[in-house]
Scaffold this motif. Structure first.
Motif, PDB file in Angstrom:
ATOM      1  N   PRO A   8     -36.296  -1.238   4.480  1.00 12.97           N
ATOM      2  CA  PRO A   8     -36.019  -1.646   5.861  1.00 12.97           C
ATOM      3  C   PRO A   8     -34.451  -1.024   6.152  1.00 12.97           C
ATOM      4  O   PRO A   8     -33.510  -1.044   5.472  1.00 12.97           O
ATOM      5  CB  PRO A   8     -35.792  -3.147   6.000  1.00 12.97           C
ATOM      6  CG  PRO A   8     -36.876  -3.291   4.941  1.00 12.97           C
ATOM      7  CD  PRO A   8     -36.659  -2.465   3.718  1.00 12.97           C
ATOM      8  N   MET A   9     -34.192  -0.553   7.409  1.00 16.16           N
ATOM      9  CA  MET A   9     -32.789  -0.054   7.578  1.00 16.16           C
ATOM     10  C   MET A   9     -32.686   0.269   9.246  1.00 16.16           C
ATOM     11  O   MET A   9     -33.892  -0.504  10.029  1.00 16.16           O
ATOM     12  CB  MET A   9     -32.785   1.370   7.361  1.00 16.16           C
ATOM     13  CG  MET A   9     -34.001   2.380   8.016  1.00 16.16           C
ATOM     14  SD  MET A   9     -34.049   4.117   7.326  1.00 16.16           S
ATOM     15  CE  MET A   9     -34.401   3.847   5.615  1.00 16.16           C
ATOM     16  N   PRO A  10     -31.553   0.202   9.845  1.00 11.88           N
ATOM     17  CA  PRO A  10     -31.272   0.142  11.286  1.00 11.88           C
ATOM     18  C   PRO A  10     -32.246   0.998  11.949  1.00 11.88           C
ATOM     19  O   PRO A  10     -32.804   2.074  11.362  1.00 11.88           O
ATOM     20  CB  PRO A  10     -29.948   0.388  11.496  1.00 11.88           C
ATOM     21  CG  PRO A  10     -29.303   0.243  10.158  1.00 11.88           C
ATOM     22  CD  PRO A  10     -30.358   0.577   9.234  1.00 11.88           C
ATOM     23  N   SER A  11     -32.542   0.671  13.119  1.00 16.15           N
ATOM     24  CA  SER A  11     -33.701   1.245  13.925  1.00 16.15           C
ATOM     25  C   SER A  11     -33.049   2.864  14.294  1.00 16.15           C
ATOM     26  O   SER A  11     -33.929   3.599  14.088  1.00 16.15           O
ATOM     27  CB  SER A  11     -33.736   0.707  15.216  1.00 16.15           C
ATOM     28  OG  SER A  11     -32.683   0.782  16.187  1.00 16.15           O
ATOM     29  N   GLU A  12     -31.869   3.174  14.437  1.00 13.43           N
ATOM     30  CA  GLU A  12     -31.565   4.801  14.616  1.00 13.43           C
ATOM     31  C   GLU A  12     -31.746   5.390  13.408  1.00 13.43           C
ATOM     32  O   GLU A  12     -32.414   6.589  13.350  1.00 13.43           O
ATOM     33  CB  GLU A  12     -30.021   4.733  14.835  1.00 13.43           C
ATOM     34  CG  GLU A  12     -29.477   4.488  16.278  1.00 13.43           C
ATOM     35  CD  GLU A  12     -30.140   5.377  17.069  1.00 13.43           C
ATOM     36  OE1 GLU A  12     -30.118   6.679  16.903  1.00 13.43           O
ATOM     37  OE2 GLU A  12     -30.643   5.167  18.097  1.00 13.43           O
ATOM     38  N   GLN A  13     -31.509   4.664  12.217  1.00 13.24           N
ATOM     39  CA  GLN A  13     -31.880   5.516  10.856  1.00 13.24           C
ATOM     40  C   GLN A  13     -33.310   5.508  10.572  1.00 13.24           C
ATOM     41  O   GLN A  13     -33.889   6.660  10.284  1.00 13.24           O
ATOM     42  CB  GLN A  13     -31.130   5.039   9.622  1.00 13.24           C
ATOM     43  CG  GLN A  13     -29.671   5.096   9.501  1.00 13.24           C
ATOM     44  CD  GLN A  13     -29.090   4.375   8.300  1.00 13.24           C
ATOM     45  OE1 GLN A  13     -29.542   3.488   7.931  1.00 13.24           O
ATOM     46  NE2 GLN A  13     -28.057   4.811   7.791  1.00 13.24           N
ATOM     47  N   HIS A  14     -33.921   4.606  11.251  1.00 10.50           N
ATOM     48  CA  HIS A  14     -35.531   4.609  11.076  1.00 10.50           C
ATOM     49  C   HIS A  14     -36.305   5.700  11.847  1.00 10.50           C
ATOM     50  O   HIS A  14     -37.063   6.218  11.515  1.00 10.50           O
ATOM     51  CB  HIS A  14     -36.074   3.441  11.500  1.00 10.50           C
ATOM     52  CG  HIS A  14     -37.479   2.847  11.183  1.00 10.50           C
ATOM     53  ND1 HIS A  14     -38.112   3.609   9.772  1.00 10.50           N
ATOM     54  CD2 HIS A  14     -38.416   2.103  11.625  1.00 10.50           C
ATOM     55  CE1 HIS A  14     -39.264   3.099   9.771  1.00 10.50           C
ATOM     56  NE2 HIS A  14     -39.516   2.214  10.747  1.00 10.50           N
ATOM     57  N   LYS A  15     -35.671   6.053  13.138  1.00  5.35           N
ATOM     58  CA  LYS A  15     -36.130   6.979  14.137  1.00  5.35           C
ATOM     59  C   LYS A  15     -36.073   8.247  13.273  1.00  5.35           C
ATOM     60  O   LYS A  15     -36.770   9.458  13.258  1.00  5.35           O
ATOM     61  CB  LYS A  15     -35.160   6.950  15.390  1.00  5.35           C
ATOM     62  CG  LYS A  15     -35.590   5.919  16.036  1.00  5.35           C
ATOM     63  CD  LYS A  15     -34.777   5.968  17.435  1.00  5.35           C
ATOM     64  CE  LYS A  15     -35.049   4.545  18.288  1.00  5.35           C
ATOM     65  NZ  LYS A  15     -34.277   4.622  19.437  1.00  5.35           N
ATOM     66  N   GLN A  16     -34.636   8.546  12.332  1.00  3.09           N
ATOM     67  CA  GLN A  16     -34.445   9.994  11.826  1.00  3.09           C
ATOM     68  C   GLN A  16     -35.525  10.131  10.665  1.00  3.09           C
ATOM     69  O   GLN A  16     -36.031  10.990  10.491  1.00  3.09           O
ATOM     70  CB  GLN A  16     -33.238  10.076  11.419  1.00  3.09           C
ATOM     71  CG  GLN A  16     -32.022  10.301  12.521  1.00  3.09           C
ATOM     72  CD  GLN A  16     -32.076  11.617  12.988  1.00  3.09           C
ATOM     73  OE1 GLN A  16     -32.978  11.832  13.485  1.00  3.09           O
ATOM     74  NE2 GLN A  16     -31.118  12.369  12.511  1.00  3.09           N
ATOM     75  N   ILE A  17     -35.902   8.900   9.999  1.00  2.00           N
ATOM     76  CA  ILE A  17     -36.615   8.937   8.709  1.00  2.00           C
ATOM     77  C   ILE A  17     -37.962   9.199   9.401  1.00  2.00           C
ATOM     78  O   ILE A  17     -38.998  10.016   8.832  1.00  2.00           O
ATOM     79  CB  ILE A  17     -36.868   7.689   8.079  1.00  2.00           C
ATOM     80  CG1 ILE A  17     -35.333   7.534   7.411  1.00  2.00           C
ATOM     81  CG2 ILE A  17     -37.939   7.750   7.127  1.00  2.00           C
ATOM     82  CD1 ILE A  17     -34.980   8.368   6.508  1.00  2.00           C
ATOM     83  N   ASP A  18     -38.285   8.692  10.670  1.00  2.00           N
ATOM     84  CA  ASP A  18     -39.641   8.912  11.190  1.00  2.00           C
ATOM     85  C   ASP A  18     -39.727  10.453  11.406  1.00  2.00           C
ATOM     86  O   ASP A  18     -41.011  11.062  11.499  1.00  2.00           O
ATOM     87  CB  ASP A  18     -40.279   8.062  12.346  1.00  2.00           C
ATOM     88  CG  ASP A  18     -40.308   6.658  11.913  1.00  2.00           C
ATOM     89  OD1 ASP A  18     -40.676   6.330  10.844  1.00  2.00           O
ATOM     90  OD2 ASP A  18     -40.199   5.829  12.941  1.00  2.00           O
ATOM     91  N   LEU A  19     -38.976  11.222  12.025  1.00  3.12           N
ATOM     92  CA  LEU A  19     -38.986  12.486  12.464  1.00  3.12           C
ATOM     93  C   LEU A  19     -38.898  13.289  11.251  1.00  3.12           C
ATOM     94  O   LEU A  19     -39.848  14.261  11.090  1.00  3.12           O
ATOM     95  CB  LEU A  19     -37.608  12.995  13.298  1.00  3.12           C
ATOM     96  CG  LEU A  19     -37.367  12.240  14.644  1.00  3.12           C
ATOM     97  CD1 LEU A  19     -36.109  12.809  15.366  1.00  3.12           C
ATOM     98  CD2 LEU A  19     -38.487  13.035  15.481  1.00  3.12           C
ATOM     99  N   LEU A  20     -38.242  13.038  10.156  1.00  5.80           N
ATOM    100  CA  LEU A  20     -38.134  13.472   8.801  1.00  5.80           C
ATOM    101  C   LEU A  20     -39.695  13.699   8.223  1.00  5.80           C
ATOM    102  O   LEU A  20     -40.350  14.553   7.821  1.00  5.80           O
ATOM    103  CB  LEU A  20     -37.532  13.120   7.747  1.00  5.80           C
ATOM    104  CG  LEU A  20     -37.167  13.758   6.526  1.00  5.80           C
ATOM    105  CD1 LEU A  20     -36.711  15.465   6.743  1.00  5.80           C
ATOM    106  CD2 LEU A  20     -36.241  13.065   5.759  1.00  5.80           C
TER     107      LEU A  20
END
Length: 166
Positions: free
Chosen positions: A67-79
């Motif tokens: 689990p991580m902050p939503s901003e980082q989570h969006k980047q991971i989803d893009l990756l």
């Protein structure tokens, strides 16, 4: 003659035990042979450097981040999306390219070198100037074979990429 015959006489009880041991030997030999064959087949799937040469397309991606902050989570989803549609190209001259729709990563993986370590079953991606050393590693890929599938494990992330040679 009677003296020697007593040495060669086997009681019925001993004869049964001897027969049982002799009959179980072929089964043990067959089981040993089967186990040896299975281990050769299972562990004999070593990847050779020449097997890597070519283009590999990702067909499946597994692995999750904590689990991580939503901003980082969006980047991971893009990756994740970018890796699902990526291709790895290993050329015979040891040049490497990773075609991925993720700008930072894509730019970093242009005009780089790959080297294979058979004992570790891994590939190191580096800049050409560092090809003779083990420093400045841009990407490490551990190559595994599982159930007849080739998996690229990215140890710096939780991603495991199932790939096929195209």
């Amino acid at each position: 003659m009677e003296i020697y015959s007593s040495y060669f006489t086997i009681s019925r009880r001993n004869q049964k035990v001897l027969n049982k041991k002799m009959n179980s030997k072929p089964i043990k030999n067959i089981l040993t042979l089967l186990l040896l064959l299975i281990s050769i087949i299972t562990f004999g799937e070593n990847i050779e450097e020449s097997d890597l040469i070519g283009t590999w397309k990702v067909i499946n991606l597994t692995g999750d981040f904590p689990p991580m902050p939503s901003e980082q989570h969006k980047q991971i989803d893009l990756l994740k999306v970018a890796f699902r549609e990526s291709t790895f190209e290993f050329n015979a001259d040891h040049s490497f390219s990773l075609k991925i729709d993720f700008n930072d990563f894509s730019d970093m993986m242009k005009n780089v070198h790959w080297k294979f370590n058979k004992e570790k079953s891994n590939v190191l991606i580096q800049e050409w100037k560092d090809k003779e050393s083990a420093k400045s590693i841009l990407l490490e890929i551990i190559i595994e074979q599982r159930n007849g599938k080739i998996i690229f494990v990215l140890p710096e992330s939780p991603f495991e990429l199932e790939v096929v040679k195209s």
